[in-house]
Enzyme design. Structure first.
Site, PDB file in Angstrom:
ATOM      1  N   SER A 139     -11.815  26.972  27.541  1.00  0.00           N
ATOM      2  CA  SER A 139     -13.062  26.260  27.801  1.00  0.00           C
ATOM      3  C   SER A 139     -13.500  25.607  26.495  1.00  0.00           C
ATOM      4  O   SER A 139     -13.257  26.134  25.409  1.00  0.00           O
ATOM      5  CB  SER A 139     -14.113  27.253  28.276  1.00  0.00           C
ATOM      6  OG  SER A 139     -15.406  26.800  27.939  1.00  0.00           O
ATOM      7  N   LYS A 159     -12.493  32.194  27.255  1.00  0.00           N
ATOM      8  CA  LYS A 159     -11.973  31.882  28.586  1.00  0.00           C
ATOM      9  C   LYS A 159     -10.479  31.564  28.634  1.00  0.00           C
ATOM     10  O   LYS A 159      -9.932  30.952  27.733  1.00  0.00           O
ATOM     11  CB  LYS A 159     -12.732  30.671  29.148  1.00  0.00           C
ATOM     12  CG  LYS A 159     -14.205  30.940  29.344  1.00  0.00           C
ATOM     13  CD  LYS A 159     -14.485  31.535  30.691  1.00  0.00           C
ATOM     14  CE  LYS A 159     -14.695  30.402  31.666  1.00  0.00           C
ATOM     15  NZ  LYS A 159     -14.946  30.927  33.000  1.00  0.00           N
ATOM     16  N   GLU A 203      -6.039  26.603  40.579  1.00  0.00           N
ATOM     17  CA  GLU A 203      -7.212  25.960  41.208  1.00  0.00           C
ATOM     18  C   GLU A 203      -6.886  24.537  41.656  1.00  0.00           C
ATOM     19  O   GLU A 203      -7.294  24.095  42.732  1.00  0.00           O
ATOM     20  CB  GLU A 203      -8.381  25.912  40.220  1.00  0.00           C
ATOM     21  CG  GLU A 203      -8.923  27.270  39.848  1.00  0.00           C
ATOM     22  CD  GLU A 203      -9.901  27.151  38.694  1.00  0.00           C
ATOM     23  OE1 GLU A 203     -11.104  27.048  38.936  1.00  0.00           O
ATOM     24  OE2 GLU A 203      -9.450  27.149  37.536  1.00  0.00           O
ATOM     25  N   HIS A 257     -10.005  41.568  55.258  1.00  0.00           N
ATOM     26  CA  HIS A 257     -11.425  41.229  54.975  1.00  0.00           C
ATOM     27  C   HIS A 257     -11.721  41.292  53.471  1.00  0.00           C
ATOM     28  O   HIS A 257     -12.847  41.567  53.077  1.00  0.00           O
ATOM     29  CB  HIS A 257     -12.392  42.164  55.701  1.00  0.00           C
ATOM     30  CG  HIS A 257     -12.071  42.367  57.146  1.00  0.00           C
ATOM     31  ND1 HIS A 257     -12.671  41.644  58.149  1.00  0.00           N
ATOM     32  CD2 HIS A 257     -11.199  43.216  57.753  1.00  0.00           C
ATOM     33  CE1 HIS A 257     -12.191  42.042  59.329  1.00  0.00           C
ATOM     34  NE2 HIS A 257     -11.288  42.993  59.105  1.00  0.00           N
TER      35      HIS A 257
END
Ligand code: ARG
Length: 465
Positions: A284, A290, A297, A163
């Site tokens: 970024s 970043k 992804e 979970h």
């Protein structure tokens, strides 16, 4: 791509008085994507010509010219000098037409005893077989990376989750190998795909077989198939092998997406379990701090394409009557897209895993601070004679107490523990240690060091075999 022959007579043009319209050519044409089949198409034609020569349909001279001509065509395609034509529809007719231009009438005899229906069924099978062999190498390399990493980090302990909540301590290697086992199942599905492609359709003709004593056994050997499709109608209608491939690709994509999801979470500054290398992260354009895990992804995202590829072919195939229907031409792009996507994703995974750093200090911190050994403590009381349900309740109360007191297990004194159960003694301290917790796992397949080592051996054997 040249469109100069638009409106010209087609290879099948005998019964037509007028030429096809521009839009018909545009809808019919598949050359812009099926040209990637040129190698398989030429291989199939070489075998077909050899067989026609062996059964006396092609003279030795014709056979020699066809072989030489097909080699020249391949050369032209590989050199980039071949002019693909939209009005010649597909790869089969582009090659045949150029062959005929080069060698004359012998080129026109090549298609004897064959239809584009069995020709395309053959080409697609050969293409998927070739792709599966390339994919298998990459999949094995990825599994090897995971085994290597598991071996290197065998003593690193981390929280295992259910979970998405800290559950029990596990070895980092055990977690990596869980992913490796899923990939082994993918490898098996890939082998299954190979076996379902491994049936020769050539010789089925358009649907009913051909008016020549086509030596299909010779074709089988020549093209390296184990079996021959025994029913010509099935031979030109079956696309199960392509769907088997797309199912394999979808399942692999699902596995990779789950792994990538973890890599994305683990590389966040909040988790900091791992650091992905600079080679697989991006910056970024506005936020200078970043380091984005774009590759993880994107591989996660590409799973959507793979599902789409599978669903589109299932949808194309639905309700199609036997035998060949032109709808089948829509089978290729999903397959080509899935091959490319799978190869790209596996290469990305290999690079990410082989260059990733594991932050064992941070993993240790997390496994110490989240009551990850609560189950071990419950089992401790069981050993002292307390029924499990009751010990579960006692430890639950201790965790609640710790949370209220802002303590962890390690700052608890024995006297405090004794308030919850008089069965606690000094040896309870060993039990709450997350690093020894993994070694108390005595069941087959557990996260103990011995079990992880055993899995490594098993996986190495699979990779060797
Ligand atoms: N380009 C076609 C395909 O991909 C080849 C077979 C064409 N057959 C036909 N009867 N028109 O399916």
């Amino acid at each position: 791509m040249s469109d100069s022959s638009k409106g010209s007579k087609k290879l099948w043009g005998g019964r037509f008085g007028d030429t096809t319209s521009h839009i018909t050519e545009k809808i019919s044409s598949s050359i812009h994507f099926d040209k990637v089949l040129y190698r398989q198409d030429i291989r199939g034609s070489m075998a077909h010509a050899k067989m026609l020569n062996a059964i006396g349909v092609l003279t030795d001279d014709d056979y020699k010219n066809i072989t030489r001509g097909l080699e020249d065509v391949r050369h032209e395609i590989e050199e980039g000098t071949f002019e693909f034509s939209t009005s010649l529809e597909d790869i089969h007719m582009n090659i045949e037409s150029r062959l005929t231009e080069m060698i004359g009438d012998a080129g026109k005899r090549l298609h004897t005893g064959r239809s584009r229906n069995d020709q395309i069924a053959l080409d697609l099978r050969l293409f998927i077989i070739d792709a599966c062999n390339d994919i298998s190498l990459l999949l094995k390399r990825l599994i090897l990376e995971l085994v290597t990493l598991a071996n290197r980090e065998i003593d690193t302990v981390m929280p295992g989750y259910t979970h998405m909540q800290v559950a029990q301590p596990v070895r980092f290697g055990h977690h990596m190998l869980a992913h490796a086992w899923a990939l082994v199942r993918d490898l098996r599905r890939l082998e299954f795909t190979l076996s379902s492609c491994d049936n020769l359709p050539l010789g089925s003709g358009a649907l009913a077989g051909v008016n020549y004593p086509s030596d299909r056994e010779m074709l089988r050997k020549e093209l390296d198939f184990s079996k021959i499709i025994p029913n010509s109608m099935d031979g030109v209608s079956d696309r199960d092998f392509a769907l088997d491939f797309l199912y394999f690709a979808s399942m692999l994509g699902m596995h990779l997406s789950r792994f990538c999801e973890e890599l994305v979470i683990w590389s966040s500054s909040e988790f900091s379990f791992i650091r992905l290398s600079d080679t697989v992260t991006t910056g970024s354009s506005i936020m200078p701090q970043k380091r984005n895990p774009d590759i993880a992804e994107l591989i996660r995202g590409k799973t959507g394409r793979l599902y789409g590829d599978m669903i589109s072919l299932f949808t194309v195939m639905k309700s199609l009557p036997l035998t060949y229907n032109r709808d089948f031409q829509e089978d290729k792009e999903p397959v080509f897209d899935a091959v490319e996507t799978v190869m790209l994703s596996l290469e990305g995974m290999i690079e990410m895993i082989s260059s990733m750093e594991v932050n064992s200090g941070r993993l240790k911190e997390t496994v110490y601070s989240n009551f990850s050994t609560a189950t071990d403590l419950a089992d401790y009381l069981v050993q002292k004679g307390v029924p499990f349900r009751q010990s579960h309740e006692v430890i639950g109360n201790i965790v609640r107490y710790c949370e209220n007191e802002k303590k962890d297990f390690f700052s608890l004194k024995l006297e405090e523990m004794k308030k919850f159960s008089d069965k606690f003694e000094t040896d309870a301290v060993d039990v709450i240690n997350p690093e020894t917790s993994t070694e108390r796992k005595a069941s087959y397949g557990s996260t103990s060091k011995e079990s992880v080592k055993n899995q490594i051996k098993m996986l190495q054997k699979i990779l060797e075999g």
